[in-house]
Design a protein around this motif. Structure first.
Motif, short mmCIF file in Angstrom:
data_model
loop_
_atom_site.label_atom_id
_atom_site.label_comp_id
_atom_site.label_asym_id
_atom_site.label_seq_id
_atom_site.Cartn_x
_atom_site.Cartn_y
_atom_site.Cartn_z
N CYS A 51 28.39 6.98 32.99
CA CYS A 51 28.03 6.84 34.40
C CYS A 51 26.60 6.29 34.45
O CYS A 51 25.71 6.80 33.79
N CYS A 89 24.16 9.36 35.70
CA CYS A 89 23.96 10.62 34.98
C CYS A 89 24.40 10.57 33.51
O CYS A 89 24.21 11.53 32.78
N ASN A 134 27.30 10.82 32.33
CA ASN A 134 28.58 11.48 32.11
C ASN A 134 29.60 10.38 31.79
O ASN A 134 29.37 9.22 32.12
N CYS A 160 30.55 8.40 38.09
CA CYS A 160 31.44 9.49 37.66
C CYS A 160 31.88 10.30 38.88
O CYS A 160 31.26 10.23 39.95
N CYS A 182 28.97 12.50 40.48
CA CYS A 182 27.96 11.74 41.23
C CYS A 182 28.54 11.18 42.52
O CYS A 182 27.85 11.07 43.52
ZN LIG Z 1 27.46 10.53 37.17
#
Ligand SMILES: [Zn+2]
Length: 196
Positions: free
Chosen positions: A54, A57, A59, A66, A69
């Motif tokens: 992502c 972040c 992820n 993601c 988020c």
């Molecule tokens: Zn994210």
């Protein structure tokens, strides 16, 4: 190099799989109908092509942002910093945290050649500079490297003035967050302490 050697070499690079196990898995696949191997190959190809970090972040996701988020119900003013994307699943299972995450991408480990510049720490500092974040919870693992990483993150965030907390030590020392149960993680989150 033969196809058997080729796959065995690739499998042996995976964590926890030695040369012997790699060879056993290869022969196991050869005993199965060919379409099972092709399904496995297809799943690996889709994984490699579609899953990416992502951009906010880090992820892992198949979307632009993601799922966490992109979820408007999540509280974007609280960021939980974790070592690996796989730690997020463990914290989500605790159902205690409603904020968003930041995946650092590992932990400081001079012996393994992991320096602060290898982790997404500057990126985290960047996320708090606009003033919309009120707390960063540092949820690195309770190992020596995890603690050193937490301290480094806290120091990097100090100039921003954001509140920095550390999850409580309810987790077994040296234990991985990934394997802790939801109740233990929920308690560690509730009992978090200010780092300053
Ligand atoms: Zn994210």
């Amino acid at each position: 190099m033969s196809a058997i050697d080729d796959l065995t070499t690739e499998l042996a690079k995976l964590p926890g799989i030695g040369k012997k196990t790699a060879l056993r898995l290869t022969y196991h696949l050869l005993k199965q109908p060919a379409e099972r191997s092709l399904r496995l190959a297809g799943a690996l190809q889709v994984l490699a092509e579609r899953v990416h970090p992502c951009p906010r972040c880090h992820n892992l996701t198949e979307q632009d942002l993601c799922g966490i988020c992109a979820d408007p119900r999540r509280d974007a003013s609280v960021i939980c910093a974790v070592e690996e994307a796989s730690d997020i699943g463990a914290i989500e299972r605790s159902a205690e945290f409603r904020g968003v995450y930041h995946v650092l991408g590992g932990r400081l480990s001079p012996l393994d050649g992991v320096a602060a510049s290898d982790l997404a720490i500057e990126d985290l500092v960047g996320r708090v500079t606009d003033g919309s974040v009120r707390e960063v919870i540092v949820a690195t693992n309770p190992s020596v490297e995890g603690e050193a990483t937490a301290l480094y993150v806290q120091q990097a965030l100090t100039p921003s003035g954001v509140r920095v907390t550390r999850i409580a030590r309810g987790l077994p020392v040296g234990g991985d967050l990934e394997y802790a149960d939801g109740v233990t993680i929920a308690q560690a989150l509730v009992a978090r302490r200010d780092m300053t």
